[in-house]
Design a protein around this motif. Sequence first.
Motif, mmCIF file in Angstrom:
data_model
loop_
_atom_site.group_PDB
_atom_site.id
_atom_site.type_symbol
_atom_site.label_atom_id
_atom_site.label_comp_id
_atom_site.label_asym_id
_atom_site.label_seq_id
_atom_site.Cartn_x
_atom_site.Cartn_y
_atom_site.Cartn_z
ATOM 1 N N ASN A 12 0.241 3.243 -3.312
ATOM 2 C CA ASN A 12 -0.750 4.285 -3.085
ATOM 3 C C ASN A 12 -0.184 5.552 -2.460
ATOM 4 O O ASN A 12 -0.646 6.651 -2.775
ATOM 5 C CB ASN A 12 -1.876 3.755 -2.190
ATOM 6 C CG ASN A 12 -2.732 2.716 -2.880
ATOM 7 O OD1 ASN A 12 -2.251 1.943 -3.691
ATOM 8 N ND2 ASN A 12 -4.018 2.680 -2.562
ATOM 9 N N VAL A 32 0.834 -1.207 0.000
ATOM 10 C CA VAL A 32 0.000 0.000 0.000
ATOM 11 C C VAL A 32 0.868 1.256 0.000
ATOM 12 O O VAL A 32 0.581 2.220 -0.722
ATOM 13 C CB VAL A 32 -0.960 -0.022 1.206
ATOM 14 C CG1 VAL A 32 -1.659 1.331 1.371
ATOM 15 C CG2 VAL A 32 -1.988 -1.135 1.039
ATOM 16 N N ARG A 33 1.930 1.226 0.775
ATOM 17 C CA ARG A 33 2.807 2.411 0.803
ATOM 18 C C ARG A 33 3.449 2.651 -0.560
ATOM 19 O O ARG A 33 3.468 3.780 -1.065
ATOM 20 C CB ARG A 33 3.894 2.234 1.870
ATOM 21 C CG ARG A 33 4.802 3.468 2.010
ATOM 22 C CD ARG A 33 5.776 3.336 3.164
ATOM 23 N NE ARG A 33 6.789 2.323 2.942
ATOM 24 C CZ ARG A 33 6.869 1.194 3.617
ATOM 25 N NH1 ARG A 33 5.981 0.887 4.544
ATOM 26 N NH2 ARG A 33 7.830 0.320 3.355
ATOM 27 N N GLY A 73 -4.037 4.436 2.439
ATOM 28 C CA GLY A 73 -3.910 4.333 0.988
ATOM 29 C C GLY A 73 -5.027 4.961 0.192
ATOM 30 O O GLY A 73 -5.006 4.883 -1.046
ATOM 31 N N ARG A 91 -2.503 0.804 -8.509
ATOM 32 C CA ARG A 91 -2.986 1.240 -7.206
ATOM 33 C C ARG A 91 -3.786 0.117 -6.550
ATOM 34 O O ARG A 91 -4.513 -0.612 -7.219
ATOM 35 C CB ARG A 91 -3.903 2.470 -7.320
ATOM 36 C CG ARG A 91 -3.267 3.694 -7.934
ATOM 37 C CD ARG A 91 -2.293 4.383 -6.992
ATOM 38 N NE ARG A 91 -1.736 5.570 -7.636
ATOM 39 C CZ ARG A 91 -0.655 5.579 -8.404
ATOM 40 N NH1 ARG A 91 -0.013 4.435 -8.622
ATOM 41 N NH2 ARG A 91 -0.204 6.690 -8.934
#
Length: 287
Positions: A21, A17-18, A49, A30
Amino acid sequence: MRIGIVGTDNSHVDQIVRHLNVERAGGGARVVALSGGRGRRNDALAATGGIAEVVDEPAELLGLVDAVVVADRDGSRHRDQAIPFLVEGLPVFVDKPLARTVEDARALIDTARAHDAPLTSSSALRWIPDTDALVARSMAGGGPELVVASGPADPAGDHGGIFFYGIHAVDIALRLAPGEISGVRTDITGTTVTASFTAGDTRVVVNFVKPGRTDQIPFHAMAFTRESMVQQTIVPGADYCVPGLEAFLEMARTGRPPIGYGDLLRPIEVLETVATALREASADARP
């Protein structure tokens, strides 16, 4: 590319997610939907996110996503979680391990082939710079005749025992030793489980060491020829999942799996044999 994640309790999901997003480093990919995991955990990931969709069942991701990461920490669930997406032809990355039985692993691969759905799975440590460096140095001499890999793994640990962490040392070893697996032997002591086997023409020894109370041994591998030896301590960095994630994204874009399907089976063949030996030893030890 819209990515869905199945099983969010895994810490690898935070890195995904880091990277995709928050840092927006995935070339337009994404994470747009989550399934599974705890409510507070999902709420935190969604907030971090900017993820709008959180659903209960994996199949509810169908229609919302273009590709899927199955990140549930228990490999026994991976077959049921991944197959609905493979049937629809979606690219799927199953975070380690692919499965906890060869039967389940074959079912995943057969489904991927039948529906032309790209599938991959690996330890994150397979792709990191330390492993790449060791592979390059070992192959410079024509390839090793003996490989020894070691790392922490708890046979009684949560999320599948020896499979959960044992996949790391096995996957590192098998990057150095191509070929068919044969003759897997398991030796068990109080603190260490050792698997020895042949991969193609290479003898392989993998040591699984139970973590200590406050720390654990590092991952380490050695490759031997008759004339030389190279070794490397394998140190995961802060973003150690990113190289494997990028390999998955490339697969999703091109349709070409980064690991041959035969090589997806090999670590499961080793670990299932070790897990069976551990169960039999535990049964024999009961009064």
